[in-house]
Scaffold this motif. Structure first.
Motif, PDB file in Angstrom:
ATOM      1  N   ASN A 316       1.551  -6.562  -4.877  1.00 42.42           N
ATOM      2  CA  ASN A 316       0.155  -6.725  -4.441  1.00 42.42           C
ATOM      3  C   ASN A 316      -0.700  -7.270  -5.583  1.00 42.42           C
ATOM      4  OD1 ASN A 316       0.376  -5.879  -1.836  1.00 42.42           O
ATOM      5  ND2 ASN A 316      -0.406  -3.817  -2.174  1.00 42.42           N
ATOM      6  N   ASP A 374      -5.002  -5.106 -11.932  1.00 43.77           N
ATOM      7  CA  ASP A 374      -5.087  -6.574 -11.853  1.00 43.77           C
ATOM      8  C   ASP A 374      -6.516  -7.032 -12.092  1.00 43.77           C
ATOM      9  OD1 ASP A 374      -6.636  -6.902  -9.326  1.00 43.77           O
ATOM     10  OD2 ASP A 374      -4.880  -5.964  -8.412  1.00 43.77           O
ATOM     11  N   LEU A 387      -7.167   1.832   2.873  1.00 49.02           N
ATOM     12  CA  LEU A 387      -6.089   0.991   2.330  1.00 49.02           C
ATOM     13  C   LEU A 387      -4.674   1.464   2.686  1.00 49.02           C
ATOM     14  CD1 LEU A 387      -7.302  -0.027  -1.232  1.00 49.02           C
ATOM     15  CD2 LEU A 387      -7.292  -1.365   0.864  1.00 49.02           C
ATOM     16  N   PHE A 392      -3.325  -1.784   7.954  1.00 43.94           N
ATOM     17  CA  PHE A 392      -4.681  -2.152   7.537  1.00 43.94           C
ATOM     18  C   PHE A 392      -4.640  -3.264   6.498  1.00 43.94           C
ATOM     19  CE2 PHE A 392      -8.369  -2.026   4.787  1.00 43.94           C
ATOM     20  CZ  PHE A 392      -9.377  -2.140   5.725  1.00 43.94           C
ATOM     21  N   VAL A 394      -7.402  -5.854   4.419  1.00 45.42           N
ATOM     22  CA  VAL A 394      -8.800  -6.224   4.176  1.00 45.42           C
ATOM     23  C   VAL A 394      -9.050  -7.620   4.719  1.00 45.42           C
ATOM     24  CG1 VAL A 394     -10.511  -6.684   2.374  1.00 45.42           C
ATOM     25  CG2 VAL A 394      -8.948  -4.748   2.130  1.00 45.42           C
ATOM     26  N   GLU A 395      -8.086  -8.516   4.494  1.00 44.74           N
ATOM     27  CA  GLU A 395      -8.268  -9.918   4.914  1.00 44.74           C
ATOM     28  C   GLU A 395      -8.498 -10.020   6.413  1.00 44.74           C
ATOM     29  OE1 GLU A 395      -5.460  -8.898   3.249  1.00 44.74           O
ATOM     30  OE2 GLU A 395      -6.419  -9.321   1.332  1.00 44.74           O
ATOM     31  N   GLY A 408       2.626  -1.983   2.965  1.00 49.08           N
ATOM     32  CA  GLY A 408       3.047  -1.716   1.583  1.00 49.08           C
ATOM     33  C   GLY A 408       2.448  -0.447   0.999  1.00 49.08           C
ATOM     34  N   SER A 433      -8.662  -4.503  -9.369  1.00 49.03           N
ATOM     35  CA  SER A 433      -8.263  -3.249  -8.741  1.00 49.03           C
ATOM     36  C   SER A 433      -7.185  -2.592  -9.584  1.00 49.03           C
ATOM     37  CB  SER A 433      -7.670  -3.497  -7.354  1.00 49.03           C
ATOM     38  OG  SER A 433      -8.537  -4.299  -6.591  1.00 49.03           O
TER      39      SER A 433
HETATM   40  P1  ADP Z   1       0.003  -6.020   2.551  1.00 55.20           P
HETATM   41  O1  ADP Z   1       1.400  -6.235   2.995  1.00 55.20           O
HETATM   42  O2  ADP Z   1      -1.009  -6.636   3.444  1.00 55.20           O
HETATM   43  O3  ADP Z   1      -0.202  -6.333   1.112  1.00 55.20           O
HETATM   44  P2  ADP Z   1      -0.589  -3.352   1.715  1.00 55.20           P
HETATM   45  O4  ADP Z   1      -0.504  -2.075   2.484  1.00 55.20           O
HETATM   46  O5  ADP Z   1       0.223  -3.469   0.485  1.00 55.20           O
HETATM   47  O6  ADP Z   1      -0.231  -4.491   2.739  1.00 55.20           O
HETATM   48  O7  ADP Z   1      -2.091  -3.583   1.345  1.00 55.20           O
HETATM   49  C1  ADP Z   1      -3.091  -3.362   2.310  1.00 55.20           C
HETATM   50  C2  ADP Z   1      -4.278  -4.233   2.030  1.00 55.20           C
HETATM   51  O8  ADP Z   1      -4.914  -3.779   0.846  1.00 55.20           O
HETATM   52  C3  ADP Z   1      -3.919  -5.663   1.727  1.00 55.20           C
HETATM   53  O9  ADP Z   1      -3.826  -6.396   2.903  1.00 55.20           O
HETATM   54  C4  ADP Z   1      -5.110  -6.077   0.889  1.00 55.20           C
HETATM   55  O10 ADP Z   1      -6.148  -6.430   1.739  1.00 55.20           O
HETATM   56  C5  ADP Z   1      -5.492  -4.838   0.140  1.00 55.20           C
HETATM   57  N1  ADP Z   1      -4.951  -4.839  -1.236  1.00 55.20           N
HETATM   58  C6  ADP Z   1      -3.838  -4.211  -1.659  1.00 55.20           C
HETATM   59  N2  ADP Z   1      -3.659  -4.377  -2.972  1.00 55.20           N
HETATM   60  C7  ADP Z   1      -4.684  -5.123  -3.403  1.00 55.20           C
HETATM   61  C8  ADP Z   1      -5.074  -5.631  -4.680  1.00 55.20           C
HETATM   62  N3  ADP Z   1      -4.336  -5.401  -5.769  1.00 55.20           N
HETATM   63  N4  ADP Z   1      -6.207  -6.348  -4.747  1.00 55.20           N
HETATM   64  C9  ADP Z   1      -6.948  -6.584  -3.649  1.00 55.20           C
HETATM   65  N5  ADP Z   1      -6.647  -6.138  -2.416  1.00 55.20           N
HETATM   66  C10 ADP Z   1      -5.528  -5.417  -2.297  1.00 55.20           C
END
Ligand code: ADP
Length: 445
Positions: A316, A374, A387, A392, A394-395, A408, A433
């Motif tokens: 991520n 990051d 999260l 879920f 964010v995008e 994830g 983050s």
């Molecule tokens: P994905 O497979 O979409 O990455 P995750 O469960 O790992 O699924 O993460 C969920 C959501 O959290 C991501 O879709 C993203 O929007 C947000 N996210 C996760 N890690 C980060 C990060 N390091 N920086 C910004 N947004 C993050």
């Protein structure tokens, strides 16, 4: 087995009121006077005394005390109280008139009543339950009734109603089972299935459309064919990732209740994952830097699952870091629960933070952590609590999908939960983050 019999005429001496004993004393006194003086008045007094005793004694039989203990039947049913008290679930004993003649502490607490002798209808109005009580007392029927109550929260209860014959007395025994947890788990599963199939249907629909286009309008153009094949590859990859993540999640859930007992070096795990992800990082032009002590950071945990945690977090972080940027992975010993959360999760003054998982407080436990930081876009504060929810992204909320599965972080949370550890995030839009996972340390803290 012999059926216990209740003797309605059985009276304990301590139950006979003082007035009756007064009557007896009067009668004995009158008899003595009668013998000594042979007076008619003394004989009459003796008779009055005996009559008084008899009257009070008989009156006791027919007086219905407010707690119904005075009736012969209720007295018999009252003998079942110790049995009811022994039940862990709320239980009530209801007599033929619909009065509560027995209850346990769980029932009194749950239904908020105190006195015996109260009518059942004053604490419970569900018609099916009341009907089942009637059927139990009158026809000897046993029923199970399920009902829902919504005072503050929705609750589901299953009430077993069974007849009880105790000597001459007939009653109904009610035992209440709380079904709320089971029903909400069933609902969650149904929602999860619906979500999972919805997530799979989207790439499948794209694939079908692409196949149709390839078979039709794009058939003769080599350029279009290559373009559509590449798009198909993306959708097929997405489906594969979804299925992989779903399978991982269900495997983790299977033994989530059994904490691991193995030992693993968290620094070594991080090193290994960073090496494995090197080609991806190079492709994204992101540097991944490890900050770890030279000696092992040994934790109680399963190496493979911890590697999955580290991989999801680094993947991520590198995904959201701009080309040329850096991801910092830090592994170290923390302290107790609060110290670890503070050392590893409270570094940026203006960041928002959420603990997605906190271990239950345990004395003498010390934790080691991994922090993956990051310099990406950061996450808005109001998204942080969601999260680790399955699917879920964010995008998606912002309307610009990037193709993640949204599973994830849910996987990370479940693995850390199995390890009885903690998981938190701090993030600041514009700064980046940082995700922190901590598990029990096995080192010499
Ligand atoms: P994905 O497979 O979409 O990455 P995750 O469960 O790992 O699924 O993460 C969920 C959501 O959290 C991501 O879709 C993203 O929007 C947000 N996210 C996760 N890690 C980060 C990060 N390091 N920086 C910004 N947004 C993050």
């Amino acid at each position: 087995m012999a059926t216990p019999q209740f003797n309605a005429a059985r009276w304990r001496l301590d139950r006979v009121p003082l007035a009756a004993w007064g009557g007896v004393a009067l009668a004995v006194l009158a008899a003595l006077i009668a013998v000594a003086t042979s007076l008619q008045a003394a004989l009459l007094t003796m008779l009055a005394g005996a009559a008084c005793y008899w009257a009070v004694r008989e009156a006791r039989r027919f007086v219905i005390t407010p707690n119904a203990e005075g009736t012969a039947a209720a007295l018999g049913l009252g003998e079942l109280t110790p049995l009811i008290e022994a039940l862990p679930d709320p239980a009530l004993l209801i007599d033929a008139e619909g009065r509560i003649v027995g209850s346990n502490a769980a029932a009194r607490r749950e239904m908020q009543f105190e006195a015996r002798g109260q009518f059942l209808t004053s604490i419970l109005r569900h018609p099916d339950v009341l009907e089942a009580v009637q059927a139990a007392v009158r026809e000897g029927e046993t029923r199970a009734v399920e009902y829902e109550t919504t005072t503050q929260v929705e609750r589901h209860t299953r009430c077993y109603v069974a007849p009880v014959n105790w000597g001459q007395a007939r009653a109904a025994m009610l035992v209440f089972h709380d079904q709320t947890a089971r029903i909400s788990t069933e609902r969650m599963r149904a929602d999860f299935l619906a979500n999972a199939s919805h997530e799979l249907r989207t790439p499948l629909a794209s694939l079908t459309l692409l196949i149709e286009t390839l078979a039709g309008p794009a058939r003769d153009s080599a350029q279009d064919r290559d373009r559509f094949l590449a798009m198909m590859q993306v959708q097929a990859d997405r489906m594969r990732r979804l299925i992989d993540d779903l399978l991982s999640l269900s495997r983790i859930e299977l033994d989530e209740h059994v904490p691991p007992s193995d030992r693993a070096d968290l620094a070594d795990v991080a090193r290994e994952v960073i090496d494995a992800l090197a080609p991806v990082a190079t492709e994204r032009n992101v540097r991944v830097r490890l900050v770890a002590p030279s000696n092992p950071v040994t934790v109680v945990g399963e190496r493979f699952q911890l590697a999955q945690v580290v991989q999801n977090l680094i993947d991520n972080a590198s995904k959201y870091t701009a080309s040329g940027g850096e991801v910092v992975v830090e592994v170290a010993e923390g302290g107790d629960r609060e110290e670890t959360a503070a050392i590893a999760g409270r570094r940026w003054e203006q960041a928002s933070r959420v603990a997605m998982l906190t271990p239950t407080a345990a004395a003498n436990l010390s934790y080691a952590y991994i922090r993956v930081e990051d310099g990406g876009p950061g996450i808005q504060a109001h998204f942080l609590p969601r999260l680790a929810e399955r699917f879920f992204r964010v995008e998606r909320e912002l309307g610009n999908e990037r193709g993640g599965t949204g599973l994830g972080l849910a996987i990370v949370k479940h693995i850390i939960n199995r390890h009885r550890g903690g998981f938190l995030v701090e993030s600041q839009p514009g700064r980046g983050s940082a995700f922190v996972a901590y598990v029990e340390s096995a080192g010499e803290a």
